[in-house]
Design a protein around this motif. Structure first.
Motif, PDB file in Angstrom:
ATOM      1  N   ASP A  74       0.807  -1.229   0.000  1.00 35.07           N
ATOM      2  CA  ASP A  74       0.000   0.000   0.000  1.00 35.07           C
ATOM      3  C   ASP A  74       0.839   1.278   0.000  1.00 35.07           C
ATOM      4  O   ASP A  74       0.455   2.279   0.581  1.00 35.07           O
ATOM      5  CB  ASP A  74      -0.954  -0.002   1.193  1.00 35.07           C
ATOM      6  CG  ASP A  74      -0.227  -0.059   2.525  1.00 35.07           C
ATOM      7  OD1 ASP A  74       0.998  -0.283   2.539  1.00 35.07           O
ATOM      8  OD2 ASP A  74      -0.885   0.133   3.562  1.00 35.07           O
ATOM      9  N   THR A  75       1.973   1.221  -0.672  1.00 35.77           N
ATOM     10  CA  THR A  75       2.849   2.389  -0.742  1.00 35.77           C
ATOM     11  C   THR A  75       3.050   2.799  -2.206  1.00 35.77           C
ATOM     12  O   THR A  75       2.793   2.001  -3.110  1.00 35.77           O
ATOM     13  CB  THR A  75       4.226   2.074  -0.127  1.00 35.77           C
ATOM     14  OG1 THR A  75       4.866   1.058  -0.908  1.00 35.77           O
ATOM     15  CG2 THR A  75       4.091   1.603   1.318  1.00 35.77           C
ATOM     16  N   PRO A  76       3.530   4.005  -2.449  1.00 30.32           N
ATOM     17  CA  PRO A  76       3.775   4.422  -3.836  1.00 30.32           C
ATOM     18  C   PRO A  76       4.834   3.568  -4.549  1.00 30.32           C
ATOM     19  O   PRO A  76       4.813   3.456  -5.767  1.00 30.32           O
ATOM     20  CB  PRO A  76       4.267   5.864  -3.695  1.00 30.32           C
ATOM     21  CG  PRO A  76       3.740   6.332  -2.394  1.00 30.32           C
ATOM     22  CD  PRO A  76       3.687   5.122  -1.516  1.00 30.32           C
ATOM     23  N   LYS A  77       5.726   2.941  -3.811  1.00 30.34           N
ATOM     24  CA  LYS A  77       6.752   2.098  -4.424  1.00 30.34           C
ATOM     25  C   LYS A  77       6.311   0.647  -4.589  1.00 30.34           C
ATOM     26  O   LYS A  77       6.990  -0.135  -5.238  1.00 30.34           O
ATOM     27  CB  LYS A  77       8.036   2.155  -3.595  1.00 30.34           C
ATOM     28  CG  LYS A  77       8.653   3.529  -3.573  1.00 30.34           C
ATOM     29  CD  LYS A  77       9.995   3.490  -2.898  1.00 30.34           C
ATOM     30  CE  LYS A  77      10.585   4.860  -2.762  1.00 30.34           C
ATOM     31  NZ  LYS A  77      11.082   5.426  -3.952  1.00 30.34           N
ATOM     32  N   ASP A  78       5.172   0.296  -3.987  1.00 36.98           N
ATOM     33  CA  ASP A  78       4.653  -1.069  -4.053  1.00 36.98           C
ATOM     34  C   ASP A  78       3.144  -1.001  -3.867  1.00 36.98           C
ATOM     35  O   ASP A  78       2.650  -1.056  -2.747  1.00 36.98           O
ATOM     36  CB  ASP A  78       5.303  -1.922  -2.959  1.00 36.98           C
ATOM     37  CG  ASP A  78       4.922  -3.382  -3.060  1.00 36.98           C
ATOM     38  OD1 ASP A  78       4.500  -3.816  -4.148  1.00 36.98           O
ATOM     39  OD2 ASP A  78       5.054  -4.092  -2.045  1.00 36.98           O
ATOM     40  N   CYS A  79       2.402  -0.874  -4.957  1.00 36.63           N
ATOM     41  CA  CYS A  79       0.968  -0.590  -4.897  1.00 36.63           C
ATOM     42  C   CYS A  79       0.162  -1.673  -5.601  1.00 36.63           C
ATOM     43  O   CYS A  79       0.261  -1.836  -6.816  1.00 36.63           O
ATOM     44  CB  CYS A  79       0.703   0.784  -5.527  1.00 36.63           C
ATOM     45  SG  CYS A  79      -0.997   1.295  -5.433  1.00 36.63           S
TER      46      CYS A  79
END
Length: 157
Positions: A74-79
């Motif tokens: 759930d992050t911009p680098k892992d969505c």
């Protein structure tokens, strides 16, 4: 004037009365002994995939990914998002999305089916999801692609 009474101090040697009869089973002691061998509260570590499945490949359709695993991304680098019971890795698409990455990150790690449907995406946009497909939810976690699930006429196959 009202007075407040405090309970008398009690000091018990054992919180439960204990029988010393050898013929009776001590169920509490038996349960505690069993829990030492098998703990129902043990935490399972999330499944780590040995190889990275490239989004959009045929192997991705066979991969089963739980909602718990999706929630870890759930992050911009892992969505990752779930749309119509399928899991998509949209990390590379965040900068390209016409509506901006903010709306995508709002649903990162969660089910975005309702948001995807209500925003009026075209059939082309729905077909474009295939290049980001990395897996599908297990049958017990699905809402759309299961017997007795929610029926929509325009869900992609």
């Amino acid at each position: 004037m009202a007075t407040v009474q405090s309970p008398p101090d009690l000091s018990l040697t054992s919180p439960l009365p204990v029988k010393q009869d050898t013929n009776d089973l001590d169920l509490v002691a038996l349960t505690m002994a069993a829990l030492r061998f098998v703990s129902p509260w043990s935490v399972d570590t999330p499944t780590k995939w040995s190889t990275r499945i490239v989004p959009g490949t045929p192997e991705a359709k066979d991969r089963v990914i739980t909602l718990a695993e999706v929630s870890l991304h759930d992050t911009p680098k892992d969505c990752w998002v779930v749309i119509y019971d399928r899991v998509y890795d949209i990390t590379d698409f965040l900068d390209e999305h016409p509506g901006g990455d903010d709306i995508m990150l709002e649903y990162a790690g969660r089910d975005a089916s309702t948001a995807f449907r209500s925003s009026g995406h075209s059939i082309l946009a729905t077909k474009a999801l295939d290049r980001f497909l990395i897996g599908e939810l297990p049958l017990q976690e699905r809402m759309y692609r299961r017997p007795g699930g929610i029926r929509l006429s325009d869900i992609p196959e």
